[in-house]
Each structure stands twice: as structure tokens, then as C-alpha cells.
Enzyme design. Sequence first.
Site, mmCIF file in Angstrom:
data_model
loop_
_atom_site.group_PDB
_atom_site.id
_atom_site.type_symbol
_atom_site.label_atom_id
_atom_site.label_comp_id
_atom_site.label_asym_id
_atom_site.label_seq_id
_atom_site.Cartn_x
_atom_site.Cartn_y
_atom_site.Cartn_z
ATOM 1 N N LEU A 239 2.810 -5.807 13.740
ATOM 2 C CA LEU A 239 1.592 -6.437 14.260
ATOM 3 C C LEU A 239 1.186 -7.604 13.358
ATOM 4 O O LEU A 239 1.031 -8.741 13.820
ATOM 5 C CB LEU A 239 0.463 -5.383 14.320
ATOM 6 C CG LEU A 239 -0.910 -5.861 14.794
ATOM 7 C CD1 LEU A 239 -0.893 -6.217 16.282
ATOM 8 C CD2 LEU A 239 -1.989 -4.792 14.545
ATOM 9 N N THR A 240 1.072 -7.316 12.073
ATOM 10 C CA THR A 240 0.528 -8.285 11.114
ATOM 11 C C THR A 240 1.416 -9.514 10.957
ATOM 12 O O THR A 240 2.649 -9.407 10.981
ATOM 13 C CB THR A 240 0.358 -7.579 9.744
ATOM 14 O OG1 THR A 240 -0.417 -6.405 9.943
ATOM 15 C CG2 THR A 240 -0.321 -8.464 8.738
ATOM 16 N N PRO B 283 1.436 -13.696 8.883
ATOM 17 C CA PRO B 283 0.828 -14.391 7.736
ATOM 18 C C PRO B 283 -0.619 -14.819 8.009
ATOM 19 O O PRO B 283 -1.462 -14.751 7.116
ATOM 20 C CB PRO B 283 1.750 -15.598 7.531
ATOM 21 C CG PRO B 283 3.088 -15.113 8.026
ATOM 22 C CD PRO B 283 2.802 -14.196 9.176
ATOM 23 N N ALA C 196 -2.541 -13.502 10.617
ATOM 24 C CA ALA C 196 -3.200 -12.510 11.476
ATOM 25 C C ALA C 196 -3.124 -11.148 10.791
ATOM 26 O O ALA C 196 -2.186 -10.392 11.012
ATOM 27 C CB ALA C 196 -2.551 -12.468 12.858
ATOM 28 N N GLY C 197 -4.089 -10.913 9.906
ATOM 29 C CA GLY C 197 -4.169 -9.628 9.197
ATOM 30 C C GLY C 197 -5.274 -8.794 9.813
ATOM 31 O O GLY C 197 -5.078 -8.133 10.836
ATOM 32 N N THR D 56 5.947 -1.661 7.282
ATOM 33 C CA THR D 56 6.396 -0.425 6.632
ATOM 34 C C THR D 56 7.676 0.045 7.318
ATOM 35 O O THR D 56 7.766 0.006 8.558
ATOM 36 C CB THR D 56 5.310 0.655 6.748
ATOM 37 O OG1 THR D 56 4.128 0.161 6.122
ATOM 38 C CG2 THR D 56 5.734 1.960 6.077
ATOM 39 N N ILE E 227 -10.540 11.431 -16.837
ATOM 40 C CA ILE E 227 -10.375 12.748 -17.477
ATOM 41 C C ILE E 227 -9.173 12.724 -18.425
ATOM 42 O O ILE E 227 -9.207 13.295 -19.516
ATOM 43 C CB ILE E 227 -10.224 13.856 -16.402
ATOM 44 C CG1 ILE E 227 -11.561 14.073 -15.685
ATOM 45 C CG2 ILE E 227 -9.710 15.164 -17.007
ATOM 46 C CD1 ILE E 227 -11.484 14.953 -14.435
ATOM 47 N N GLU F 44 -3.543 -0.413 7.641
ATOM 48 C CA GLU F 44 -3.990 0.136 8.937
ATOM 49 C C GLU F 44 -5.496 -0.076 9.135
ATOM 50 O O GLU F 44 -6.207 0.758 9.699
ATOM 51 C CB GLU F 44 -3.568 1.598 9.084
ATOM 52 C CG GLU F 44 -2.034 1.703 9.046
ATOM 53 C CD GLU F 44 -1.461 2.890 9.753
ATOM 54 O OE1 GLU F 44 -2.101 3.400 10.683
ATOM 55 O OE2 GLU F 44 -0.325 3.275 9.380
#
Length: 380
Positions: A125-126, A128, A130-131, A158, A338, A364
Site C-alpha cells: 500500500l505505502t 514514498p 503516500a504513508g 513486510t 529497572i 499499520e
Amino acid sequence: MDFQLTEDQAMVRDMARDFAQKELVPRARKHDEQGSIDPEVFGILKELGFWGFTIPEEHGGAGLGNLELALLLEELNAGCASTGVTVSVHNSLLGSPIRRFGTQAQMEQWLPQLATGDRIGCYCLTEPNAGSDAGGLITSAVRDGDDWILNGTKIFVTNGAFAGLAIVYARTSTELKGPKGISAFLVPMETPGVSVGKAEKKTGIRGSSTTEVLLENVRLPASALLGEENRGFPIAMDTLDGGRIGIAAQAIGIGRACLEASIKYAKDREQFGSPIGNFQAIQWKLADMSTRLDAARLLVHRAALTRDAGERVTPQAAQAKLFASTVANFCADECLQIHGGAGYTDDFEVERLFRDARITEIYEGATDIQRIVIARNLLA
Ligand code: CAA
């Protein structure tokens, strides 16, 4: 309302936990360092049926729902977040849209291969430019007779390096603007013109593959179109509703690993003549981590169960991801605190968990996008 898992659901969780603790925990550091998942892990995932977890039984999968997937993903990610995201994307971002929007022929063609993991899925989908504004994508799909010709560049994919099947979102109308003129295509990665570009060097989840996918005059038959022409964007968003539940489950898994590492360290590490777990400053951190993780898990299970009931879960999935990803980062931060200076070195796994947790607030749909989705629903 029932807060108990069924016997079958508890069995799924226990099987996943057993696998993750035996096979993933000992490899997580190696996966991170070598920048890939051991090939034998892919084989074990296949034997256990995890690639086809949510694919219907008639297409060779286990036919399980989103709740079981969330249980699986929490366990995998508590062991190794790189493996967790690989399985999440395959099941949620590719198996799911074919199952929900595919024709019978598309399901018969692709689901059995996805169920065995013979083809791993990826989601393109993504781009350069269109993020977060995914509707601004410019990859084009132009008709040529009955065929489609695709051109464009997809990024942050991915599973890109080893995927066998991609869902590619491309613009099919120049008249319709933004999210309206986009269609979804099923693209075998061996199609001439498809190539894998740059592999990203990431802050965390380094064992997972994140690459560019380049499309140069990729010719596809009409049967590659998933759903209706120009109606691909709602498919992308519906798919992400499921995917976001998966990433929220990932966040819980990472957060839980942080809590477990913190408990262990609090018992082992002595200062001022006592295990540091005896100090309230440490106890309060553990209490806050555990409480927030339980709250996040409830949001995730609510979203998963609601989707399993066939309802649209856009705001529930966004709330689950928004909250769980924040909790994962809170837990990673407290865990590192911790551990003190030791936690800032690679002697302890918290250093990796800290890096792995960060992405859950980004991919996502970044945290602020989840807030937009939730607020739009409130104001609608
Ligand atoms: N389910 C079904 N349909 C939906 C929907 C949903 N959840 N959300 C929106 N739609 C429909 C709308 O109803 C609308 O339909 P109509 O055409 O009938 O009106 C259409 O889709 C357009 O919706 P919007 O008007 O809301 O579109 P928008 O341009 O305002 O975008 C957005 C909204 C929420 C900001 C969206 O662009 C978004 O989620 N952006 C983030 C993108 C994202 O998450 N990318 C992650 C990529 S995957 C990844 O991270 C990598 C990986 O592999 C892990």
C-alpha cells in the site's frame, strides 16, 4: 460477558506459547543480529499450521478466528517480534482480504498456497509520498485489452524479500480523486516486471524483511483484480482493521516479555543488601506494567471477538492498537529503567525489546492516525 477462554482457545495459546518459548526465545537475538529469520523456523511454522491459521479449512487452513490469531500473535511476539510480524502480515493482510473479498476462483487459486506457507503474503500500500495519507498513492494500473498494466514503487513492504504473493493497491482512475480511484490486485511475485528493491535497515524487528517492491510494466490478467474496480481503498482499510488487531497483539507480546524480564531481574539483582524487587519503586513499575497489559489485552480481545462476530471494528481495532502500542513502549521503557545501565547494553534482551516495541506505534497506521480514526467515529 465471558472472560474465560474456551478449552480450544486455551489449547491454541498453550501450543503457541510452547513453540515460542522453545523455538523463538533462543533464536530472537540471532534473528535480530543476522537480519533474518532462521529458515527452519519457517518450516516449523508450516508444520504447526500457523501460516494457514485463519484460512478456511476447505482451502487447507485451520479456519480459526481473530481471537485465536490474537492469542497466537501475543505468544509469537513474546518470543520474537520479527517472527510475529511476519506471521501477522501473512494472515491478516493477505489471507484475510482474499477470504473476505475474493471470488471463489481467487480463493481456490491462492488460499491453499498461503495456507501451507508455500507462498508467503505481503501487502503493498505505502509509497514514498503516500504513508499516512494512503489514499494519495500514485502507482498506476491501466487497462490494455482485458489486461492491466501496473507501474509504481511500493515501500516498507513486510515480507517483501521472500513473499510469493502480493496485494497491490493501484490507481485505476485519474478522474476519481484520492481514495476513490484505487483498486486492489493480487500479484504473484514472479510476474515479469515485479522486483524487490532496497531492503531497509531498521531500528527494531530486524529479523523481519522490509523492502521496496518495484512494479515496471507488470501485466496482469483481469482475474487479478480483487473486489470491484475503484473500490480497493475500502478493502485496504477493512484489511487494516484486522491487521491493527494483530499489531496490538504483537504489542502485548512485546510488553509481556518486558514484564517477565523485569520480574526476573527484580528478583535476581541485589542492591542496598536486598533484591531490588523488595523496593516499592520497582514494585510500582511492575504493577503498572501488568495492569496496563491486562487492559490492553481486553481491548484486543474485544476487537477480535467483534470482528469474529462479523461486525465492522474500525474504532475498536484503532483503540486496541493505540492503547496496546503505547503500553508496549511504556513497558519497554520501565523494563530498561529497572535494568539500569545493564539494560542499555546488549547483555540483556530488554535492549532489543525496547527497539522492537517502537514500531508498534508506527506501522499499520501511526498512533495519530488511530486517534483520527477513533475521533471520526465519535463525531460521525
Ligand atoms: N473499512 C471499510 N471501509 C473503510 C474503512 C474501513 N475500516 N475506512 C474507510 N473506509 C472507506 C470509507 O467509508 C470511504 O468509502 P467511500 O468511498 O464509500 O466514501 C473510503 O474508504 C475512504 O475513506 P476515508 O474518506 O476515511 O479516507 P481518507 O483518505 O480520509 O483516509 C485514513 C483515512 C484513516 C487516514 C487512512 O488513509 C489510513 O488509515 N491511513 C494510514 C495508512 C496505514 O495504516 N498504512 C499502513 C500500511 S501497512 C504497513 O504498515 C506495513 C506492513 O506491512 C506491516
